[in-house]
Every structure is written in structure tokens, then in C-alpha cells.
Design an enzyme around this catalytic site. Structure first.
Site, mmCIF file in Angstrom:
data_model
loop_
_atom_site.group_PDB
_atom_site.id
_atom_site.type_symbol
_atom_site.label_atom_id
_atom_site.label_comp_id
_atom_site.label_asym_id
_atom_site.label_seq_id
_atom_site.Cartn_x
_atom_site.Cartn_y
_atom_site.Cartn_z
ATOM 1 N N LYS A 19 0.847 -1.207 0.000
ATOM 2 C CA LYS A 19 0.000 0.000 0.000
ATOM 3 C C LYS A 19 0.879 1.253 0.000
ATOM 4 O O LYS A 19 2.028 1.230 0.459
ATOM 5 C CB LYS A 19 -0.941 0.039 1.204
ATOM 6 C CG LYS A 19 -0.279 0.074 2.595
ATOM 7 C CD LYS A 19 -0.062 1.466 3.166
ATOM 8 C CE LYS A 19 0.520 1.437 4.584
ATOM 9 N NZ LYS A 19 1.231 2.624 4.999
ATOM 10 N N PRO A 104 9.806 -3.969 0.032
ATOM 11 C CA PRO A 104 10.891 -3.741 0.993
ATOM 12 C C PRO A 104 10.385 -3.710 2.440
ATOM 13 O O PRO A 104 9.258 -3.284 2.704
ATOM 14 C CB PRO A 104 11.477 -2.391 0.576
ATOM 15 C CG PRO A 104 10.593 -1.828 -0.450
ATOM 16 C CD PRO A 104 9.630 -2.876 -0.914
ATOM 17 N N VAL A 105 11.229 -4.194 3.343
ATOM 18 C CA VAL A 105 10.876 -4.261 4.769
ATOM 19 C C VAL A 105 11.236 -2.916 5.435
ATOM 20 O O VAL A 105 12.229 -2.296 5.068
ATOM 21 C CB VAL A 105 11.653 -5.430 5.429
ATOM 22 C CG1 VAL A 105 11.455 -5.457 6.935
ATOM 23 C CG2 VAL A 105 11.223 -6.761 4.811
ATOM 24 N N GLY A 108 7.251 1.307 5.156
ATOM 25 C CA GLY A 108 5.975 2.024 5.267
ATOM 26 C C GLY A 108 4.977 1.578 4.216
ATOM 27 O O GLY A 108 3.997 2.266 3.938
ATOM 28 N N ALA A 110 3.483 -1.533 4.354
ATOM 29 C CA ALA A 110 2.651 -2.584 4.972
ATOM 30 C C ALA A 110 2.972 -3.979 4.442
ATOM 31 O O ALA A 110 2.068 -4.807 4.282
ATOM 32 C CB ALA A 110 1.159 -2.268 4.798
ATOM 33 N N GLY A 111 4.242 -4.252 4.174
ATOM 34 C CA GLY A 111 4.635 -5.561 3.637
ATOM 35 C C GLY A 111 4.183 -6.714 4.512
ATOM 36 O O GLY A 111 3.579 -7.671 4.013
ATOM 37 N N GLY A 112 4.432 -6.641 5.818
ATOM 38 C CA GLY A 112 4.037 -7.718 6.739
ATOM 39 C C GLY A 112 2.534 -7.858 6.812
ATOM 40 O O GLY A 112 1.991 -8.980 6.812
ATOM 41 N N SER A 113 1.825 -6.745 6.841
ATOM 42 C CA SER A 113 0.353 -6.771 6.893
ATOM 43 C C SER A 113 -0.215 -7.317 5.594
ATOM 44 O O SER A 113 -1.231 -8.032 5.601
ATOM 45 C CB SER A 113 -0.200 -5.361 7.115
ATOM 46 O OG SER A 113 0.323 -4.819 8.293
ATOM 47 N N ASP A 146 -2.956 -2.434 9.875
ATOM 48 C CA ASP A 146 -3.084 -2.237 8.422
ATOM 49 C C ASP A 146 -3.656 -3.456 7.701
ATOM 50 O O ASP A 146 -3.833 -3.427 6.486
ATOM 51 C CB ASP A 146 -1.699 -1.945 7.813
ATOM 52 C CG ASP A 146 -1.241 -0.523 8.083
ATOM 53 O OD1 ASP A 146 -2.104 0.348 8.328
ATOM 54 O OD2 ASP A 146 -0.016 -0.276 8.034
HETATM 55 O O1 C5P Z 1 -1.016 -2.568 14.752
HETATM 56 P P1 C5P Z 1 0.437 -2.774 14.507
HETATM 57 O O2 C5P Z 1 0.984 -3.945 15.259
HETATM 58 O O3 C5P Z 1 0.773 -2.808 13.056
HETATM 59 O O4 C5P Z 1 1.179 -1.484 15.079
HETATM 60 C C1 C5P Z 1 2.547 -1.458 15.322
HETATM 61 C C2 C5P Z 1 2.869 -0.324 16.265
HETATM 62 O O5 C5P Z 1 2.634 0.940 15.615
HETATM 63 C C3 C5P Z 1 2.010 -0.275 17.514
HETATM 64 O O6 C5P Z 1 2.552 -1.054 18.530
HETATM 65 C C4 C5P Z 1 2.037 1.207 17.873
HETATM 66 O O7 C5P Z 1 3.252 1.550 18.515
HETATM 67 C C5 C5P Z 1 2.071 1.877 16.515
HETATM 68 N N1 C5P Z 1 0.739 2.279 16.017
HETATM 69 C C6 C5P Z 1 0.074 3.328 16.630
HETATM 70 N N2 C5P Z 1 -1.160 3.703 16.161
HETATM 71 C C7 C5P Z 1 -1.715 3.078 15.096
HETATM 72 C C8 C5P Z 1 -1.047 2.013 14.463
HETATM 73 C C9 C5P Z 1 0.175 1.638 14.952
HETATM 74 O O8 C5P Z 1 0.577 3.930 17.578
HETATM 75 N N3 C5P Z 1 -2.902 3.486 14.652
#
Ligand code: C5P
Length: 298
Positions: A19, A104-105, A108, A110-113, A146
Site C-alpha cells: 500500500k 521492501p521491509v 511504510g 505494509a509488507g508484513g500486513s 493495516d
Molecule cells: O497494529 P500494529 O501492530 O501494526 O502497530 C505497530 C505499532 O505501531 C504499535 O505497537 C504502535 O506503537 C504503533 N501504532 C500506533 N497507532 C496506530 C497504528 C500503529 O501507535 N494506529
């Protein structure tokens, strides 16, 4: 056909699309450690390639083309598979997830998601659709902020943690050139830095939505904005230089996606995008052309 405990599913393949953030705003810090977001997101053709095969035993694991990507439950793809098995009432089923990583890792994008979302889509197909789209989205939310967007795909406004989605009109025809400077950025680290930054500017999300409805690519590009670019972090100078390089190559607009470090430029057509990409490849090891992808779930 639903599975029973003795017959395994047939191997499946799926694409995990990256994304881009056309805009990114952080509107509040929440008590649960997350932040409330308002983002215009776009699925693009850059993707990881996934295959899932049933395996004897109960182990669920991932094998990836990058040695530093973990194959255990730290990998969101594995977590998504375990969540699916729980919901499909097939716990204890072993499987191997093979991931050919192209996204790429730490970029930003969202590769893992995207990998997690692709696992959920693929397993739901392999099992004969036991879960509705709504159930799949709810499962995705538990895996990462994500994942719901990566499941649904297309163009959407994302609010809340990123999981509250409103579909938007598709972008006018265009191409993206995506470059990644040679460093990755940790998402939690940049959120922490953002908390210590006084934010004076926010994206004109309403203006972006109006430009999308009007099919106004120039208006959209003028309004692209990501509040993370304002964080006091010296790496943002490199991000800014990458944006400058894209604009110098003719991009209508350029922006960092998510928490970076990837940056993209919007080009009117494939030819101008490819020309820019050829030039930027001299400077950026990761540089590619991508196009917008429409919705992925019914
Ligand atoms: O949800 P996810 O595990 O992808 O988020 C990773 C980290 O990014 C969270 O632990 C948090 O520190 C931060 N995050 C946040 N607010 C969001 C999404 C992510 O603070 N809306």
C-alpha cells in the site's frame, strides 16, 4: 466444501499487494498505546508472492526469501494463519507459508500486513469460504492495524487505528515510482517521536476526497501530505531529498508512505514513470514502477 480433520486443503498461491499513503494524518493519541489516524490509502501492484502448502504435524511456519524475516509467530503471516485456523475450527493443522518478498521491509508499505492479509484471503479460498468478508476483516484487525486495509484493497479512507475503512473512488489513471533510501524506519519509534513533535500542519483530507471524486489528479497531488515527514529525525532529510529527486524527474507530487522510509512520486503515464525510474535507479538501489490495484474482497 468444508474440510474435515482428515483431508487437508489443496496448496494455494496468492499475491500480497503493498500500500501507499496518499495522505496520512494522526488525529489523537489513545489510551491503549495506539493513535487515531486519518489516511487515504491505495493498493499498488508491487507485491510479495505467497504459497501455502499443508504439512504433516501441527507446525505453522513461514519460509521467506529474506534471511532476516522471521519464520515463526513474529511473522504476521504465521499469526494470520493461526487466527484463521482458530476461526475455521481447524486448530492443529500444519502448514508451510512460502513468501517471495519483493516489498521492501521497514518501508511504510505494509509488507508484513499485506502478507497476513494474503494468507487470510488464500486460506479462506482454500477452505471453501467458511468466513464472510466481515469475519475476515475482523480477523485481520486482530493481527495488525493495516491488515484490514490490505485485505480489502483498492482506494480507501482509513480511520481509527487504520481498521475503519470507507471505500473511495479509484485514482485517476497514473503510475507510481517508488524509491527506498538505504535505511528502514521502525514504526513504533516514529510514533514515539511524533508524540514529542508539535504538529502544526495536517493534510487537507476533505480536499483530497473532493479531488478523488472529481478525478482531479493534479489537485490530489498538490494535497498529498504525511505528518510523519514533520517529525524531528535527521533521516527525514534523506526522505526529503528523495522526494526532491522524484519531483526533479517530473513527478506531479511526491510523498513518504506510512512511517517510511519509502517515498513515491505520481506520474501521469507509464512512459514518464519508467524514464524517471531508470534515472533514479542510479541513486536508489530499490526503485520500481507500480500501478494502482482495485478492491481485493467482494
Ligand atoms: O497494529 P500494529 O501492530 O501494526 O502497530 C505497530 C505499532 O505501531 C504499535 O505497537 C504502535 O506503537 C504503533 N501504532 C500506533 N497507532 C496506530 C497504528 C500503529 O501507535 N494506529
Amino acid at each position: 466444501m468444508l474440510l474435515n480433520k482428515t483431508n487437508a486443503f489443496a496448496p494455494v498461491t496468492e499475491k500480497a499487494y503493498a500500500k501507499l499513503n496518499i495522505s496520512l494524518d494522526v488525529t489523537a493519541r489513545r489510551d491503549d498505546g495506539y493513535h487515531d489516524m486519518l489516511m487515504v490509502m491505495q493498493t499498488v501492484s508491487l507485491c510479495d508472492e505467497l504459497s501455502i502448502t499443508p504439512e504433516p504435524g501441527e507446525r505453522v511456519w513461514a519460509v521467506t526469501s529474506l534471511p532476516y524475516v522471521p519464520g515463526d509467530a513474529r511473522n504476521l503471516a504465521v499469526r494470520a494463519a493461526l487466527k484463521f485456523l482458530e476461526l475455521a475450527d481447524d486448530q492443529g493443522r500444519g502448514m508451510k507459508i512460502t513468501l517471495r518478498k519483493h516489498i521492501p521491509v521497514g518501508a511504510g508499505m505494509a509488507g508484513g500486513s499485506a502478507d497476513a492479509a494474503a494468507v487470510l484471503r488464500a486460506l479462506n479460498r482454500a477452505y471453501g469460504f467458511p468466513l464472510s468478508s466481515e469475519q475476515l476483516l475482523a480477523a485481520g484487525e486482530t493481527v495488525g492495524s493495516d491488515v484490514a486495509f490490505c485485505l480489502r484493497g483498492g482506494t480507501a479512507l482509513a480511520a481509527g487505528r487504520g481498521e475503519k475503512l470507507t471505500p473511495l473512488p479509484s485514482l485517476p489513471p497514473c503510475r507510481f515510482v517508488i524509491c527506498k533510501p538505504d535505511f528502514s524506519i521502525s514504526t513504533p519509534e516514529l510514533f514515539r517521536k511524533l508524540d514529542n513533535t508539535k504538529m502544526n500542519c495536517h493534510p487537507d483530507t476533505e480536499g483530497i476526497l473532493a479531488a478523488l471524486s472529481a478525478g482531479d489528479l493534479d489537485g490530489l497531488c498538490r494535497r498529498m501530505y504525511n505528518v510523519f515527514e514533520d517529525v524531528d529525525d535527521r533521516r527525514m532529510r534523506t526522505v526529503s531529498a528523495a522526494k526532491g529527486a522524484l519531483l526533479d524527474c517530473g513527478a506531479l507530487g511526491a510523498l513518504m508512505t506510512g512511517t517510511g522510509s519509502a517515498v513515491f512520486g505520481v506520474f501521469r503515464d507509464d512512459e514518464s514513470a519508467r524514464l524517471a525510474c531508470e534515472n533514479l535507479k542510479k541513486e536508489y538501489r530499490f526503485c520500481c514502477v507500480a500501478e494502482a490495484i482495485g478492491p481485493l474482497l467482494d
